[in-house]
Design a protein around this motif. Structure first.
Motif, mmCIF file in Angstrom:
data_model
loop_
_atom_site.group_PDB
_atom_site.id
_atom_site.type_symbol
_atom_site.label_atom_id
_atom_site.label_comp_id
_atom_site.label_asym_id
_atom_site.label_seq_id
_atom_site.Cartn_x
_atom_site.Cartn_y
_atom_site.Cartn_z
ATOM 1 N N ILE A 117 0.851 -1.196 0.000
ATOM 2 C CA ILE A 117 0.000 0.000 0.000
ATOM 3 C C ILE A 117 0.887 1.247 0.000
ATOM 4 C CG2 ILE A 117 -1.822 1.265 1.214
ATOM 5 C CD1 ILE A 117 -2.787 -1.335 2.410
ATOM 6 N N PRO A 118 1.083 1.868 -1.160
ATOM 7 C CA PRO A 118 1.880 3.100 -1.182
ATOM 8 C C PRO A 118 1.103 4.230 -0.510
ATOM 9 C CG PRO A 118 1.716 2.118 -3.380
ATOM 10 C CD PRO A 118 0.683 1.461 -2.508
ATOM 11 N N ALA A 119 1.714 4.845 0.479
ATOM 12 C CA ALA A 119 1.066 5.940 1.210
ATOM 13 C C ALA A 119 2.105 7.002 1.560
ATOM 14 C CB ALA A 119 0.403 5.392 2.473
ATOM 15 N N ALA A 120 3.010 7.251 0.613
ATOM 16 C CA ALA A 120 4.119 8.169 0.901
ATOM 17 C C ALA A 120 4.026 9.463 0.113
ATOM 18 C CB ALA A 120 5.451 7.474 0.603
ATOM 19 N N GLY A 121 2.923 9.651 -0.608
ATOM 20 C CA GLY A 121 2.790 10.877 -1.408
ATOM 21 C C GLY A 121 2.657 12.095 -0.503
ATOM 22 N N LEU A 122 2.824 13.271 -1.088
ATOM 23 C CA LEU A 122 2.799 14.500 -0.291
ATOM 24 C C LEU A 122 1.376 14.979 -0.005
ATOM 25 C CD1 LEU A 122 5.728 16.481 -1.954
ATOM 26 C CD2 LEU A 122 5.734 15.250 0.230
ATOM 27 N N GLY A 123 0.410 14.507 -0.786
ATOM 28 C CA GLY A 123 -0.974 14.902 -0.538
ATOM 29 C C GLY A 123 -1.215 16.393 -0.672
ATOM 30 N N THR A 124 -0.571 17.011 -1.658
ATOM 31 C CA THR A 124 -0.647 18.484 -1.759
ATOM 32 C C THR A 124 -2.054 18.984 -2.074
ATOM 33 O OG1 THR A 124 0.050 18.341 -4.060
ATOM 34 C CG2 THR A 124 1.764 18.793 -2.434
ATOM 35 N N ARG A 125 -2.873 18.134 -2.711
ATOM 36 C CA ARG A 125 -4.238 18.593 -3.041
ATOM 37 C C ARG A 125 -5.077 18.771 -1.785
ATOM 38 N NH1 ARG A 125 -6.028 13.920 -6.716
ATOM 39 N NH2 ARG A 125 -4.434 12.903 -5.448
ATOM 40 N N PHE A 126 -4.609 18.242 -0.673
ATOM 41 C CA PHE A 126 -5.417 18.292 0.545
ATOM 42 C C PHE A 126 -4.780 19.161 1.631
ATOM 43 C CE2 PHE A 126 -9.109 15.343 0.782
ATOM 44 C CZ PHE A 126 -9.837 16.100 1.691
ATOM 45 N N ASP A 177 12.693 9.880 -0.387
ATOM 46 C CA ASP A 177 12.088 10.958 -1.171
ATOM 47 C C ASP A 177 10.921 10.410 -1.982
ATOM 48 O OD1 ASP A 177 13.844 12.928 -0.330
ATOM 49 O OD2 ASP A 177 15.368 12.235 -1.759
ATOM 50 N N PRO A 178 9.817 11.171 -2.060
ATOM 51 C CA PRO A 178 8.681 10.703 -2.857
ATOM 52 C C PRO A 178 8.951 10.907 -4.353
ATOM 53 C CG PRO A 178 8.134 12.800 -1.792
ATOM 54 C CD PRO A 178 9.532 12.448 -1.375
ATOM 55 N N LEU A 179 9.650 9.941 -4.948
ATOM 56 C CA LEU A 179 10.084 10.091 -6.343
ATOM 57 C C LEU A 179 9.073 9.542 -7.331
ATOM 58 C CD1 LEU A 179 13.861 9.084 -5.912
ATOM 59 C CD2 LEU A 179 12.838 11.370 -5.911
ATOM 60 N N GLY A 180 7.884 9.213 -6.846
ATOM 61 C CA GLY A 180 6.837 8.735 -7.743
ATOM 62 C C GLY A 180 6.308 7.372 -7.320
ATOM 63 N N LEU A 181 5.125 7.044 -7.839
ATOM 64 C CA LEU A 181 4.481 5.774 -7.480
ATOM 65 C C LEU A 181 5.340 4.576 -7.888
ATOM 66 C CD1 LEU A 181 2.089 4.123 -6.480
ATOM 67 C CD2 LEU A 181 0.955 4.543 -8.681
ATOM 68 N N HIS A 199 8.539 4.412 -8.034
ATOM 69 C CA HIS A 199 9.622 4.318 -7.055
ATOM 70 C C HIS A 199 9.107 3.718 -5.744
ATOM 71 C CE1 HIS A 199 12.356 6.135 -3.950
ATOM 72 N NE2 HIS A 199 13.236 5.565 -4.750
ATOM 73 N N ALA A 200 7.903 4.118 -5.333
ATOM 74 C CA ALA A 200 7.320 3.572 -4.096
ATOM 75 C C ALA A 200 7.165 2.052 -4.213
ATOM 76 C CB ALA A 200 5.966 4.233 -3.816
ATOM 77 N N VAL A 201 6.744 1.574 -5.375
ATOM 78 C CA VAL A 201 6.574 0.119 -5.562
ATOM 79 C C VAL A 201 7.937 -0.573 -5.544
ATOM 80 C CG1 VAL A 201 5.795 -1.673 -7.184
ATOM 81 C CG2 VAL A 201 4.358 0.345 -6.761
HETATM 82 P P1 UTP Z 1 -0.827 10.729 -5.901
HETATM 83 O O1 UTP Z 1 -0.111 11.409 -6.989
HETATM 84 O O2 UTP Z 1 -2.312 10.706 -5.899
HETATM 85 O O3 UTP Z 1 -0.402 11.234 -4.450
HETATM 86 O O4 UTP Z 1 -0.234 9.271 -5.761
HETATM 87 P P2 UTP Z 1 0.213 12.571 -3.944
HETATM 88 O O5 UTP Z 1 1.444 12.926 -4.682
HETATM 89 O O6 UTP Z 1 0.326 12.379 -2.475
HETATM 90 O O7 UTP Z 1 -0.996 13.583 -4.213
HETATM 91 P P3 UTP Z 1 -1.058 15.118 -4.500
HETATM 92 O O8 UTP Z 1 -1.257 15.195 -5.991
HETATM 93 O O9 UTP Z 1 0.207 15.775 -4.000
HETATM 94 O O10 UTP Z 1 -2.265 15.594 -3.739
HETATM 95 C C1 UTP Z 1 -1.003 8.089 -5.745
HETATM 96 C C2 UTP Z 1 -0.593 7.181 -4.596
HETATM 97 O O11 UTP Z 1 0.782 6.893 -4.628
HETATM 98 C C3 UTP Z 1 1.397 7.233 -3.416
HETATM 99 C C4 UTP Z 1 0.473 8.247 -2.753
HETATM 100 O O12 UTP Z 1 0.610 8.193 -1.347
HETATM 101 C C5 UTP Z 1 -0.882 7.778 -3.227
HETATM 102 O O13 UTP Z 1 -1.392 6.734 -2.409
HETATM 103 N N1 UTP Z 1 2.741 7.787 -3.731
HETATM 104 C C6 UTP Z 1 2.899 8.721 -4.682
HETATM 105 C C7 UTP Z 1 3.824 7.311 -3.011
HETATM 106 O O14 UTP Z 1 3.692 6.445 -2.123
HETATM 107 N N2 UTP Z 1 5.050 7.821 -3.312
HETATM 108 C C8 UTP Z 1 5.243 8.766 -4.265
HETATM 109 O O15 UTP Z 1 6.407 9.162 -4.483
HETATM 110 C C9 UTP Z 1 4.132 9.228 -4.960
#
Ligand code: UTP
Length: 297
Positions: free
Chosen positions: A8-17, A105-109, A111-113
């Motif tokens: 379960i990737p949950a490392a994104g920055l969540g900037t939209r929220f 670093d959140p380098l993208g989905l 990369h998370a996988v």
């Molecule tokens: P999103 O692009 O929707 O997440 O990634 P984000 O970057 O957190 O969102 P915004 O656009 O800034 O609001 C889809 C999924 O991939 C995970 C996110 O946590 C989300 O579950 N993700 C994304 C990572 O785990 N690592 C990353 O580097 C990027």
């Protein structure tokens, strides 16, 4: 080989929220009264996956704490004799075997996988995006696992969206198969312009992946937005022979699904799931028309 692990990737920055996600992972925001990630973990467990790896970012503490015991809280509820709430608190403790790894670093989905490789090893595995909520009434993961067992390779979840929304998603080019809800994926494009989209089939946040994806991800260069895109690796897998771990299928999904990282979709998820609850549904159903018919509550 049986699919038993979920990532379960949950490392994104969540900037939209923002600002809600400044210090709290967006996966901890509640849908009604449960963090959205708990629905995702329950979905994985419901599909028979009992080994779960959560890919976390900076603020992983709340996630870890949520799936761990809270001894003080349990003692306080026990002292009060509040068994119902005690059950709610305990429900998330023993859901599954949950592990955590940091992405750095959140380098993208993609990369998370890739960060999950050491834990997953050489087995097929599921990926459930932590901010993508499939309505618990419309499960799809078990069907995707069954398709992987029949066809090998990797399996995506595809949902028809209005053409003008396809540029928000990864988009699949497909061919039919003998099975009505299964398509062969021939190509993928991340967030295409409407005129470049090969279909209106969007890739949504559930995947069953062949471990061959790791070697492909390791050589995938940053793509759209400077991020390592899972879509780019899947595109390469779609062109590889099944004998080498390639081949990509899509399962058509027509159930309810919410992007809990998007504010409007998040609000809709709260309302729709609350309407379905015995304790909240009737009062909410009675109240909603009164707000819609008047200027305010
Ligand atoms: P999103 O692009 O929707 O997440 O990634 P984000 O970057 O957190 O969102 P915004 O656009 O800034 O609001 C889809 C999924 O991939 C995970 C996110 O946590 C989300 O579950 N993700 C994304 C990572 O785990 N690592 C990353 O580097 C990027």
């Amino acid at each position: 080989m049986r699919v038993s692990k979920a990532v379960i990737p949950a490392a994104g920055l969540g900037t939209r929220f923002l600002p809600a996600t400044k210090a709290t992972p967006k996966e901890m925001l509640p849908i009604v009264d449960k963090p959205s990630i708990q629905y995702v973990v329950e979905e994985a467990v419901g599909a028979g996956l009992d080994d779960i790896l959560v890919i976390t970012g900076r603020s992983k503490r709340p996630l870890e704490d949520h799936f761990d015991r809270n001894v003080e809280l349990e003692a306080a509820l026990e002292a009060k004799g509040d068994q119902d709430r005690l059950d709610l608190v305990a429900a998330s403790n023993d859901l599954a075997n949950i592990h955590y790894v940091r992405q750095g670093d959140p380098l993208g989905l993609g990369h998370a996988v890739l960060v999950a490789e050491r834990h997953v090893g050489n087995e097929p595995f599921a990926v459930l995006l932590g901010d993508d909520l499939i309505d618990p009434r419309d499960p799809v993961l078990a069907r995707m696992i069954a398709v992987r067992e029949q066809r090998g390779g990797s399996v995506l979840c595809l949902m028809e969206v209005p053409s003008d929304q396809i540029s928000l998603y990864g988009c699949a080019a497909v061919q039919p198969t003998d099975t009505h809800d299964v398509l062969a994926v021939t190509d993928l494009i991340e967030k295409p312009a409407v005129e470049e989209a090969p279909s209106n089939l969007a890739v949504i946040g559930r995947y069953v992946l062949d471990p061959a994806v790791f070697a492909v991800l390791a050589r995938t260069r940053p793509g759209r937005g400077g991020e390592i895109q899972l879509t780019d690796a899947l595109r390469e897998l779609a062109r590889m022979p099944v004998a080498e771990g390639g081949g990509v299928s899509g399962v058509l999904f027509d159930g309810r699904r919410y992007d809990t990282g998007d504010r409007l979709s998040y609000l809709q998820a709260n309302i729709l799931l609350a309407l379905d609850r015995d304790d909240l549904g009737p009062a909410l159903r009675a109240w909603l028309p009164t707000v819609l018919d008047s200027e305010g509550p």
